[in-house]
Design a protein around this motif. Structure first.
Motif, PDB file in Angstrom:
ATOM      1  N   ASN A   1       7.406   8.505   4.130  1.00 22.19           N
ATOM      2  CA  ASN A   1       7.926   8.435   5.434  1.00 22.19           C
ATOM      3  C   ASN A   1       6.835   8.323   6.345  1.00 22.19           C
ATOM      4  OD1 ASN A   1      11.034   8.415   5.399  1.00 22.19           O
ATOM      5  ND2 ASN A   1      10.420   9.768   3.826  1.00 22.19           N
ATOM      6  N   THR A   2       5.619   8.983   6.209  1.00 28.38           N
ATOM      7  CA  THR A   2       4.356   8.881   6.968  1.00 28.38           C
ATOM      8  C   THR A   2       4.025   7.191   6.946  1.00 28.38           C
ATOM      9  OG1 THR A   2       3.662  11.253   6.404  1.00 28.38           O
ATOM     10  CG2 THR A   2       2.236   9.756   7.314  1.00 28.38           C
ATOM     11  N   ALA A   3       3.997   6.631   5.777  1.00 26.34           N
ATOM     12  CA  ALA A   3       3.678   5.199   5.536  1.00 26.34           C
ATOM     13  C   ALA A   3       4.794   4.625   6.528  1.00 26.34           C
ATOM     14  CB  ALA A   3       3.766   4.897   4.321  1.00 26.34           C
ATOM     15  N   VAL A   4       6.225   4.976   6.427  1.00 25.25           N
ATOM     16  CA  VAL A   4       7.006   4.043   7.131  1.00 25.25           C
ATOM     17  C   VAL A   4       6.558   4.178   8.693  1.00 25.25           C
ATOM     18  CG1 VAL A   4       9.298   4.095   8.050  1.00 25.25           C
ATOM     19  CG2 VAL A   4       8.942   4.210   5.641  1.00 25.25           C
ATOM     20  N   VAL A   5       6.186   5.251   9.273  1.00 17.23           N
ATOM     21  CA  VAL A   5       5.864   5.248  10.524  1.00 17.23           C
ATOM     22  C   VAL A   5       4.668   4.365  10.822  1.00 17.23           C
ATOM     23  CG1 VAL A   5       4.805   6.907  12.387  1.00 17.23           C
ATOM     24  CG2 VAL A   5       6.480   7.619  10.932  1.00 17.23           C
TER      25      VAL A   5
ATOM     26  N   GLY B   1       0.758  -1.225   0.194  1.00 19.17           N
ATOM     27  CA  GLY B   1      -0.010   0.219   0.062  1.00 19.17           C
ATOM     28  C   GLY B   1       0.915   1.384  -0.001  1.00 19.17           C
ATOM     29  N   GLY B   2       1.959   1.198   0.713  1.00 19.89           N
ATOM     30  CA  GLY B   2       2.601   2.407   0.874  1.00 19.89           C
ATOM     31  C   GLY B   2       3.424   2.660  -0.689  1.00 19.89           C
ATOM     32  N   ALA B   3       3.762   1.341  -1.255  1.00 24.86           N
ATOM     33  CA  ALA B   3       4.383   1.489  -2.713  1.00 24.86           C
ATOM     34  C   ALA B   3       3.241   2.387  -3.814  1.00 24.86           C
ATOM     35  CB  ALA B   3       4.727   0.044  -3.302  1.00 24.86           C
ATOM     36  N   VAL B   4       2.155   1.776  -3.572  1.00 23.37           N
ATOM     37  CA  VAL B   4       1.038   2.497  -4.250  1.00 23.37           C
ATOM     38  C   VAL B   4       1.041   3.917  -3.974  1.00 23.37           C
ATOM     39  CG1 VAL B   4      -1.628   2.773  -4.554  1.00 23.37           C
ATOM     40  CG2 VAL B   4      -0.483   0.722  -4.592  1.00 23.37           C
ATOM     41  N   LEU B   5       0.878   4.542  -2.571  1.00 24.40           N
ATOM     42  CA  LEU B   5       0.975   5.764  -2.490  1.00 24.40           C
ATOM     43  C   LEU B   5       2.110   6.623  -3.238  1.00 24.40           C
ATOM     44  CD1 LEU B   5      -0.563   5.854   1.427  1.00 24.40           C
ATOM     45  CD2 LEU B   5      -1.719   5.926  -0.735  1.00 24.40           C
ATOM     46  N   ALA B   6       3.111   6.019  -3.006  1.00 25.12           N
ATOM     47  CA  ALA B   6       4.604   6.607  -3.589  1.00 25.12           C
ATOM     48  C   ALA B   6       4.465   6.526  -5.004  1.00 25.12           C
ATOM     49  CB  ALA B   6       5.776   5.527  -3.277  1.00 25.12           C
ATOM     50  N   ASP B   7       3.886   5.629  -5.773  1.00 20.31           N
ATOM     51  CA  ASP B   7       3.563   5.621  -7.368  1.00 20.31           C
ATOM     52  C   ASP B   7       2.795   6.709  -7.642  1.00 20.31           C
ATOM     53  OD1 ASP B   7       4.951   4.474  -9.446  1.00 20.31           O
ATOM     54  OD2 ASP B   7       4.010   2.708  -8.970  1.00 20.31           O
ATOM     55  N   LEU B   8       1.585   7.105  -6.644  1.00 17.83           N
ATOM     56  CA  LEU B   8       0.827   7.989  -6.954  1.00 17.83           C
ATOM     57  C   LEU B   8       1.380   9.524  -6.904  1.00 17.83           C
ATOM     58  CD1 LEU B   8      -2.634   7.009  -5.285  1.00 17.83           C
ATOM     59  CD2 LEU B   8      -2.108   6.877  -7.917  1.00 17.83           C
ATOM     60  N   ALA B   9       2.284   9.519  -5.806  1.00 17.62           N
ATOM     61  CA  ALA B   9       3.039  10.747  -5.653  1.00 17.62           C
ATOM     62  C   ALA B   9       3.974  11.009  -6.472  1.00 17.62           C
ATOM     63  CB  ALA B   9       3.465  10.784  -4.059  1.00 17.62           C
ATOM     64  N   LEU B  10       4.748  10.195  -7.015  1.00 20.12           N
ATOM     65  CA  LEU B  10       5.656  10.217  -8.104  1.00 20.12           C
ATOM     66  C   LEU B  10       5.162  10.804  -9.240  1.00 20.12           C
ATOM     67  CD1 LEU B  10       8.089   7.369  -7.388  1.00 20.12           C
ATOM     68  CD2 LEU B  10       8.710   9.561  -7.171  1.00 20.12           C
TER      69      LEU B  10
ATOM     70  N   ARG C   1      -7.536  11.254   3.320  1.00 16.01           N
ATOM     71  CA  ARG C   1      -7.470  10.098   4.521  1.00 16.01           C
ATOM     72  C   ARG C   1      -6.034  10.229   5.187  1.00 16.01           C
ATOM     73  NH1 ARG C   1     -12.352   7.151   3.746  1.00 16.01           N
ATOM     74  NH2 ARG C   1     -13.034   7.371   1.328  1.00 16.01           N
ATOM     75  N   GLY C   2      -6.165   9.906   6.375  1.00 13.89           N
ATOM     76  CA  GLY C   2      -4.870   9.306   7.047  1.00 13.89           C
ATOM     77  C   GLY C   2      -4.115   8.244   6.424  1.00 13.89           C
ATOM     78  N   VAL C   3      -2.866   8.441   6.409  1.00 12.07           N
ATOM     79  CA  VAL C   3      -1.952   7.266   5.789  1.00 12.07           C
ATOM     80  C   VAL C   3      -2.175   5.989   6.186  1.00 12.07           C
ATOM     81  CG1 VAL C   3       0.457   6.564   5.200  1.00 12.07           C
ATOM     82  CG2 VAL C   3      -0.069   9.134   4.909  1.00 12.07           C
ATOM     83  N   GLN C   4      -2.499   5.844   7.562  1.00 15.19           N
ATOM     84  CA  GLN C   4      -2.562   4.221   8.110  1.00 15.19           C
ATOM     85  C   GLN C   4      -3.985   4.041   7.532  1.00 15.19           C
ATOM     86  OE1 GLN C   4      -1.670   3.988  12.088  1.00 15.19           O
ATOM     87  NE2 GLN C   4      -1.974   1.661  12.175  1.00 15.19           N
ATOM     88  N   THR C   5      -4.956   4.795   7.476  1.00 16.39           N
ATOM     89  CA  THR C   5      -6.165   4.225   7.001  1.00 16.39           C
ATOM     90  C   THR C   5      -6.166   3.850   5.532  1.00 16.39           C
ATOM     91  OG1 THR C   5      -7.287   5.798   8.492  1.00 16.39           O
ATOM     92  CG2 THR C   5      -8.658   5.137   6.488  1.00 16.39           C
ATOM     93  N   ALA C   6      -5.531   4.666   4.865  1.00 14.95           N
ATOM     94  CA  ALA C   6      -5.227   4.650   3.310  1.00 14.95           C
ATOM     95  C   ALA C   6      -4.676   3.098   3.082  1.00 14.95           C
ATOM     96  CB  ALA C   6      -4.457   5.607   2.421  1.00 14.95           C
ATOM     97  N   LEU C   7      -3.630   2.903   4.011  1.00 15.45           N
ATOM     98  CA  LEU C   7      -2.725   1.495   3.800  1.00 15.45           C
ATOM     99  C   LEU C   7      -3.657   0.522   4.046  1.00 15.45           C
ATOM    100  CD1 LEU C   7       0.579   2.610   5.605  1.00 15.45           C
ATOM    101  CD2 LEU C   7       0.183   2.505   3.212  1.00 15.45           C
ATOM    102  N   ALA C   8      -4.388   0.583   5.164  1.00 15.65           N
ATOM    103  CA  ALA C   8      -5.425  -0.614   5.298  1.00 15.65           C
ATOM    104  C   ALA C   8      -6.396  -1.030   4.453  1.00 15.65           C
ATOM    105  CB  ALA C   8      -5.966  -0.280   6.822  1.00 15.65           C
ATOM    106  N   ALA C   9      -6.756   0.141   3.721  1.00 16.22           N
ATOM    107  CA  ALA C   9      -7.893   0.132   2.716  1.00 16.22           C
ATOM    108  C   ALA C   9      -7.393  -0.400   1.568  1.00 16.22           C
ATOM    109  CB  ALA C   9      -8.615   1.425   2.620  1.00 16.22           C
ATOM    110  N   ILE C  10      -6.326   0.128   0.903  1.00 17.10           N
ATOM    111  CA  ILE C  10      -5.741  -0.369  -0.364  1.00 17.10           C
ATOM    112  C   ILE C  10      -4.889  -1.417  -0.561  1.00 17.10           C
ATOM    113  CG2 ILE C  10      -6.255   2.113  -0.980  1.00 17.10           C
ATOM    114  CD1 ILE C  10      -3.155   2.580  -1.141  1.00 17.10           C
ATOM    115  N   GLY C  11      -4.336  -1.492   0.542  1.00  9.92           N
ATOM    116  CA  GLY C  11      -2.980  -2.772   0.495  1.00  9.92           C
ATOM    117  C   GLY C  11      -3.438  -4.173   0.422  1.00  9.92           C
ATOM    118  N   PRO C  12      -4.544  -4.674   1.106  1.00 13.51           N
ATOM    119  CA  PRO C  12      -5.018  -6.300   0.994  1.00 13.51           C
ATOM    120  C   PRO C  12      -5.252  -6.634  -0.382  1.00 13.51           C
ATOM    121  CG  PRO C  12      -6.190  -5.201   2.845  1.00 13.51           C
ATOM    122  CD  PRO C  12      -5.481  -4.008   1.998  1.00 13.51           C
ATOM    123  N   ALA C  13      -5.435  -5.908  -1.575  1.00 13.60           N
ATOM    124  CA  ALA C  13      -5.727  -6.223  -2.653  1.00 13.60           C
ATOM    125  C   ALA C  13      -4.851  -6.262  -3.803  1.00 13.60           C
ATOM    126  CB  ALA C  13      -7.182  -5.614  -3.304  1.00 13.60           C
ATOM    127  N   LEU C  14      -3.613  -5.841  -3.279  1.00 16.28           N
ATOM    128  CA  LEU C  14      -2.448  -5.816  -4.114  1.00 16.28           C
ATOM    129  C   LEU C  14      -1.749  -6.835  -4.553  1.00 16.28           C
ATOM    130  CD1 LEU C  14      -1.315  -2.241  -2.874  1.00 16.28           C
ATOM    131  CD2 LEU C  14      -2.567  -2.465  -5.021  1.00 16.28           C
TER     132      LEU C  14
END
Length: 228
Positions: A216-220, A41-50, A87-100
């Motif tokens: 780095n927010t995702a890392v936390v 999920g963190g990788a998806v957020l990073a890709d979107l940011a990039l 969304r908060g990053v942790q909320t986003a990770l939990a929502a988007i990560g499991p389907a990847l």
């Protein structure tokens, strides 16, 4: 009205590159399965940011950039989710990560980065095994991460994000043969995790800053998870 861009499946996403790096050819397994969906999920957020598809709002919340969806179908659900509201990053990770994991792995197999063998066990049960593919892409990615952690090469924003996510996954010790698990490597990894990416002429300053903030927010969020 927002239009759906044509997908470009032949261009690997950061999610695919991260999953490929975490693949361990010796055992045919994926390292860090316990927290894998958060890391992907963190990788998806990073890709979107990039790709300038995502921005950071107040209190480190993330939101999609309006009318600028990503061209890749693997990233689009996350963009749609974040387009609803910040969304908060942790909320986003939990929502988007499991389907990847599964679609990213299928892409790696289709591209030949990972091979999949199907065989029968005891002549009765069909089993599948993963092994390293023929493209040598994993070796190239690993060399880029090694250059950052061992040789001190200043990374592009993409390579920095990839390196940070591998480090945050807690799997770096498993790369010890290729990336020595030494004090300088540990220190360098922690510097990157804390946001010290250095100047990067290959990336626009704003994009780099947004990406570093998101990663780095995702890392936390990832590093506080239990590893068992």
């Amino acid at each position: 009205m927002t239009t759906t861009p044509r997908p470009r499946p032949d261009t690997p996403t950061l999610v695919e590159d991260l999953l490929l790096l975490l693949f361990q050819p010796a055992s045919g397994t994926i390292a860090g399965e316990n927290t894998l969906f958060y890391v992907l999920g963190g990788a998806v957020l990073a890709d979107l940011a990039l790709g300038d598809h995502l921005t950071v709002t107040a209190r480190d919340r993330v939101s999609s950039v309006a009318d600028h969806p990503p061209p890749d179908r693997l990233l689009r659900p996350a963009w749609d989710y974040l387009a609803e509201k910040p969304r908060g990053v942790q909320t986003a990770l939990a929502a988007i990560g499991p389907a990847l994991r599964d679609p990213a792995l299928r892409r790696l197999i289709t591209r030949g980065d990972i091979d999949q063998d199907s065989r029968k066990v005891l002549g009765l049960f069909r089993s599948t095994a993963l092994r390293e593919g023929r493209t040598e892409r994993r070796a190239r990615l690993l060399a880029e991460v090694r250059q950052v952690l061992v040789d001190g090469v200043r990374p592009t924003a993409r390579v920095a994000a990839l390196t940070v996510l591998v480090s945050a996954s807690g799997t770096l010790p498993q790369f010890d043969r290729e990336i020595p698990w030494t004090s300088p490597v540990i220190t360098r990894a922690k510097e990157l995790e804390s946001g010290n990416w250095g100047a990067d002429a290959a990336s626009a300053a704003v994009t780099r800053t947004v990406t570093a903030t998101v990663v780095n927010t995702a890392v936390v969020a990832i590093t506080v998870l239990p590893r068992s």
